[in-house]
Enzyme design. Structure first.
Site, PDB file in Angstrom:
ATOM      1  N   ASP A 179       0.867  -1.168   0.000  1.00 22.19           N
ATOM      2  CA  ASP A 179       0.000   0.000   0.000  1.00 22.19           C
ATOM      3  C   ASP A 179       0.908   1.224   0.000  1.00 22.19           C
ATOM      4  O   ASP A 179       2.005   1.185   0.564  1.00 22.19           O
ATOM      5  CB  ASP A 179      -0.879  -0.013   1.249  1.00 22.19           C
ATOM      6  CG  ASP A 179      -1.685   1.260   1.400  1.00 22.19           C
ATOM      7  OD1 ASP A 179      -2.404   1.611   0.457  1.00 22.19           O
ATOM      8  OD2 ASP A 179      -1.560   1.909   2.452  1.00 22.19           O
ATOM      9  N   LYS A 180       0.490   2.303  -0.643  1.00 24.96           N
ATOM     10  CA  LYS A 180       1.384   3.456  -0.760  1.00 24.96           C
ATOM     11  C   LYS A 180       1.371   4.339   0.482  1.00 24.96           C
ATOM     12  O   LYS A 180       2.380   4.474   1.176  1.00 24.96           O
ATOM     13  CB  LYS A 180       1.019   4.312  -1.984  1.00 24.96           C
ATOM     14  CG  LYS A 180       1.978   5.504  -2.181  1.00 24.96           C
ATOM     15  CD  LYS A 180       1.587   6.366  -3.349  1.00 24.96           C
ATOM     16  CE  LYS A 180       0.430   7.271  -3.009  1.00 24.96           C
ATOM     17  NZ  LYS A 180       0.801   8.337  -2.036  1.00 24.96           N
ATOM     18  N   THR A 181       0.224   4.912   0.773  1.00 28.64           N
ATOM     19  CA  THR A 181       0.168   5.932   1.814  1.00 28.64           C
ATOM     20  C   THR A 181       0.344   5.330   3.199  1.00 28.64           C
ATOM     21  O   THR A 181      -0.378   4.423   3.595  1.00 28.64           O
ATOM     22  CB  THR A 181      -1.175   6.682   1.746  1.00 28.64           C
ATOM     23  OG1 THR A 181      -1.356   7.173   0.422  1.00 28.64           O
ATOM     24  CG2 THR A 181      -1.192   7.836   2.739  1.00 28.64           C
ATOM     25  N   THR A 220      -2.884   1.809  -4.560  1.00 27.51           N
ATOM     26  CA  THR A 220      -3.247   3.074  -3.927  1.00 27.51           C
ATOM     27  C   THR A 220      -4.559   3.585  -4.503  1.00 27.51           C
ATOM     28  O   THR A 220      -4.937   3.225  -5.628  1.00 27.51           O
ATOM     29  CB  THR A 220      -2.147   4.133  -4.133  1.00 27.51           C
ATOM     30  OG1 THR A 220      -2.545   5.359  -3.518  1.00 27.51           O
ATOM     31  CG2 THR A 220      -1.881   4.372  -5.616  1.00 27.51           C
ATOM     32  N   GLY A 221      -5.223   4.393  -3.748  1.00 30.80           N
ATOM     33  CA  GLY A 221      -6.415   5.059  -4.243  1.00 30.80           C
ATOM     34  C   GLY A 221      -6.090   6.390  -4.892  1.00 30.80           C
ATOM     35  O   GLY A 221      -6.987   7.083  -5.384  1.00 30.80           O
ATOM     36  N   LYS A 249      -9.549  -3.465  -3.334  1.00 26.99           N
ATOM     37  CA  LYS A 249      -8.128  -3.788  -3.166  1.00 26.99           C
ATOM     38  C   LYS A 249      -7.876  -5.294  -3.167  1.00 26.99           C
ATOM     39  O   LYS A 249      -6.878  -5.766  -3.713  1.00 26.99           O
ATOM     40  CB  LYS A 249      -7.587  -3.161  -1.874  1.00 26.99           C
ATOM     41  CG  LYS A 249      -7.337  -1.667  -1.992  1.00 26.99           C
ATOM     42  CD  LYS A 249      -6.554  -1.135  -0.803  1.00 26.99           C
ATOM     43  CE  LYS A 249      -6.174   0.323  -1.022  1.00 26.99           C
ATOM     44  NZ  LYS A 249      -5.329   0.844   0.066  1.00 26.99           N
ATOM     45  N   ASP A 306      -1.586  -0.713   5.990  1.00 30.28           N
ATOM     46  CA  ASP A 306      -1.755  -0.173   7.343  1.00 30.28           C
ATOM     47  C   ASP A 306      -3.143   0.370   7.608  1.00 30.28           C
ATOM     48  O   ASP A 306      -3.404   0.869   8.694  1.00 30.28           O
ATOM     49  CB  ASP A 306      -0.739   0.941   7.597  1.00 30.28           C
ATOM     50  CG  ASP A 306      -1.087   2.226   6.847  1.00 30.28           C
ATOM     51  OD1 ASP A 306      -1.716   2.122   5.771  1.00 30.28           O
ATOM     52  OD2 ASP A 306      -0.735   3.316   7.332  1.00 30.28           O
ATOM     53  N   ASP A 326      -7.293  -1.839   3.882  1.00 35.83           N
ATOM     54  CA  ASP A 326      -6.334  -2.858   3.447  1.00 35.83           C
ATOM     55  C   ASP A 326      -6.683  -4.235   4.003  1.00 35.83           C
ATOM     56  O   ASP A 326      -6.119  -5.243   3.563  1.00 35.83           O
ATOM     57  CB  ASP A 326      -4.914  -2.491   3.911  1.00 35.83           C
ATOM     58  CG  ASP A 326      -4.420  -1.193   3.284  1.00 35.83           C
ATOM     59  OD1 ASP A 326      -4.794  -0.925   2.138  1.00 35.83           O
ATOM     60  OD2 ASP A 326      -3.674  -0.463   3.959  1.00 35.83           O
TER      61      ASP A 326
END
Length: 746
Positions: free
Chosen positions: A409-411, A565-566, A593, A612, A616
């Protein structure tokens, strides 16, 4: 992390990405925490919630691990020492041992009964756990290790008493083998139980570090109260050098906290207003006020201990394989014993038939096999916990070595989930230092995250800090930006809407930089002084410095890296180019996801998902291995098989490294343990008797003991496994002017 802003919005970003166009739509934010309830999940502390923590003394520490159900570590330890002391005279007065070592066994009245009497005590006292376990396996009709051990020591016990009483012509003095067998088995199980309890014991020790009292603030005064009396909502004072009494959020002050007990990282971490702190961590330099948000069963330590306990109880393919091997070995040994008895009787040697049969049953005891897998898993779980890798499901540890792709996940995982200035472009005649100084002076009275990012950038820039500019008359204009008087000039900071309202254009000298920032989805703020644009800054979600090293190290190990990512595609693609990520899933809705994980799996790839957030959780559960980063939410942690206590993505490398090392030890131990039994049993049965070779009971017993020691020592070598992320994936050297370099430039 969508947040209200008091500037206009130049790009269309989703809620997951920290809105890069700051300050759109609101006046000054005075309550940062109120608008950022998720901020606590972006600062690296472990906040798993769970059941109440209970410190268990070793003498009362009872595990429930299959064959060890209801047995305590102390029980095995005590029985081992008693059996060891009693075994010494039994072995010394054995004529077989005397012949083997070449010494004369002393004889005196009663000396012949030393071995039988002490051997009986060893059998009844030291062998009790195995006798009970064997009986349980018989009742459940699931023969395995405990039944084989019980059968071996019982056969040795009965045969030895027959010899001691002079019944028949048999000479089957197995007292010393019985004594050593029971003692070695107790030692092995004690070692296993110690390893199984080591992670929990380490956490018990951590809980012991919690302060007994706290300084509670009541009506402005501090009152010393027991930690047990604290409640959610209370405010406590944590002085420099003191430990945080319970999980909470900083209300006033800032300090660096030693969080090594939770994350395994020795470097202190800066925490300020609005950030979470964890019970037991130490404020190293300043005093802060903390609002209590979790006590007792809901604290991080309680949750961590519960997760480690769950891991110890979780199933394992390797353990199941060892259990099946033990069951097969039981039938193999029983069948070999029956065939041995029949063959030696048929050829007219009934005495040898009994001797060979008893020897087969004694040395078929699979204690090496019984330790082969549990010891490795137990030590791996302990090593992982000490390295900040909290394994909730042992299957995750086993499967990590087979992972083909890691989906991040990115953020908040690859990025810090917080705004940072990533680019500065000044108009001709203005230095970067001046531009930052003017922008920071105008934003100084705002508590918005983007304003804080600009102030932080100016503070860390030596020349900008030296200018010491101060703003007055701060105002926030909805939809425009902020304005203040700085050094006698009117300074405005805002986005495209502000420029349109002021009928200003981006200067040609800044156009290329602004276009590049906009193309990758960065938020762009222009700085206007007395009606003229003097520069622009880019604000983005800052990439963690460890992310680049993690991706490179995964590639070096042949593991692909994907990102989900969104965020808008241009934002995601820019981050991916910067980090060298293989595949990007952008603009993905939270509920979709897990379908992306399914897509990867449909290609035949084994997936590890690292995330996180609450959104997710389905993907974490869908992946072969779900890894929740420690800064994440409770839901994500409950859905994952592994929880990283810290927020370093390089810890994924530690998991892979530990998984491969554990698997290697498991295979080595299984091969050694099963190989010994498969070879020793036929030799003990006398298959090579026609050529004059027969494995004597003494040699068989010695080899059996050596087999156990080899397996135990081999498993202990896992403690030397280096799980330090800095060693597995060293950080790159800082780039020049790294603080102001764009975070996502290819």
């Amino acid at each position: 992390m969508s947040t209200p802003h008091h500037h206009d919005h130049p790009t269309d970003q989703t809620a997951e990405h920290p809105d890069p166009n700051p300050h759109a739509g609101h006046a000054n934010h005075t309550d940062h925490a109120a608008h950022h309830p998720a901020d606590a999940a972006t600062h690296g502390q472990a906040v798993p919630q769970g059941h109440a923590h209970s410190a268990l003394d070793e003498e009362h520490q009872v595990h429930d691990h299959g064959k060890h159900a209801g047995h305590s570590t102390a029980m095995f330890k005590n029985r081992f020492w008693v059996s060891l002391v009693l075994s010494l005279p039994v072995v010394f007065f054995s004529h077989m041992v005397g012949q083997l070592l070449g010494y004369h066994v002393p004889e005196f009245p009663g000396s012949a009964w030393i071995a039988p009497v002490l051997g009986t005590v060893i059998y009844l006292y030291g062998g009790a756990p195995f006798l009970k376990g064997g009986l349980t396996e018989v009742r459940s009709r699931q023969p395995g290790m405990m039944l084989l051990i019980a059968m071996a020591i019982t056969v040795a016990f009965v045969a030895s008493w027959i010899t001691s009483l002079g019944i028949g012509d048999l000479i089957l003095d197995f007292w010393w083998e019985l004594a050593l067998l029971v003692t070695i088995m107790l030692l092995g199980h004690w070692m296993e139980m110690r390893a199984l309890g080591a992670a929990s014991s380490a956490l018990d020790a951590l809980a012991a570090l919690l302060p007994e009292e706290a300084e509670k603030i009541v009506d402005g005064d501090t009152v010393t109260v027991p930690v047990g009396e604290l409640a959610v909502g209370d405010t406590v004072l944590v002085r420099s050098g003191a430990r945080v009494p319970a999980d909470g959020t900083i209300l006033e002050g800032a300090a660096e906290f030693d969080e090594s007990m939770i994350t395994g990282e020795s470097r202190a971490v800066a925490r300020t207003v609005g950030e979470r702190v964890v019970a037991g961590t130490v404020a190293t330099d300043n005093t802060v006020r903390v609002r209590i948000e979790a006590v007792g069963a809901d604290t991080a330590l309680a949750g961590i201990q519960r997760m480690v306990a769950d891991a110890q109880e979780s199933s394992s393919r390797a353990q199941a394989l060892a259990d099946r091997a033990a069951a097969l070995l039981f039938w193999f040994a029983l069948g070999a014993a029956i065939i041995t008895a029949i063959v030696w009787t048929v050829i007219g040697q009934p005495t040898d038939a009994v001797t060979r049969t008893v020897t087969v049953l004694v040395i078929a005891c699979p204690h090496a096999l019984g330790l082969a897998i549990p010891l490795v898993i137990a030590i791996s779980t302990e090593r992982a916990a000490k390295a900040g890798l909290l394994i909730k499901d042992r299957m995750a540890l086993e499967q990590m070595r087979t992972i083909d792709v890691v989906l991040f996940d990115k953020t908040g995982t690859l990025t810090e989930g917080a705004h940072a200035v990533t680019g500065v472009a000044a108009a001709p005649g203005i230095s970067e230092a001046e531009l930052l100084a003017y922008a920071a002076a105008a934003e100084a009275d705002s508590e918005h995250p983007v304003a804080r990012a600009i102030v932080t950038a100016a503070t860390s820039h030596a020349e900008a800090a030296r200018l010491g500019l101060r703003g007055t008359g701060f105002q926030a204009a909805t939809g425009r930006g902020v304005t203040a008087t700085v050094a006698g000039a009117e300074v405005l900071v805002g986005g495209p809407n502000m420029l349109r309202e002021l009928t200003l254009d981006t200067p040609e000298a800044l156009a290329a930089d602004v276009r590049a920032w906009t193309d990758r989805g960065a938020g762009v703020l222009h700085v206007v002084r007395d009606g003229s644009v003097i520069g622009a800054v880019a604000v983005e979600d800052k990439i963690r410095p460890e992310s680049r090293a993690a991706v490179a190290a995964l590639h070096a190990r042949g593991v692909k890296v994907a990102m989900i990512t969104g965020d808008a595609r241009q934002v995601a693609e820019a981050v991916a180019r910067d980090l060298g990520i293989d595949e990007v899933f952008a603009e993905v809705l939270p509920q979709d996801k897990d379908t992306k994980v399914t897509e990867l799996q449909a290609r035949g790839l084994s997936v590890a998902m690292v995330g996180d957030g609450v959104n997710d959780a389905p993907a974490l559960a869908r992946a072969e291995v779900g890894i929740a980063i420690g800064a994440g939410t409770d839901v994500a942690m409950e859905s994952a098989g592994v929880v990283l206590a810290g927020n370093d993505p390089r810890a994924v490398l530690s998991m892979i490294h530990l998984s491969k090392a554990s698997y290697t030890k498991m295979i080595q131990n299984l091969v050694w343990a099963t190989g010994y039994n498969v070879l020793a049993v036929p030799l003990a049965a006398g298959v090579l008797a026609p050529i004059g070779f027969v494995l004597s009971p003494a040699v068989g017993a010695i080899l059996m003991s050596v087999s156990t020691i080899v397996v135990a020592l081999n498993a202990q070598l896992l403690r030397r496994t280096d799980l330090d992320p800095e060693h597995l994936a060293p950080l790159e050297r800082p780039r020049s002017q790294a603080a102001l370099q764009p975070a996502a430039v290819s």
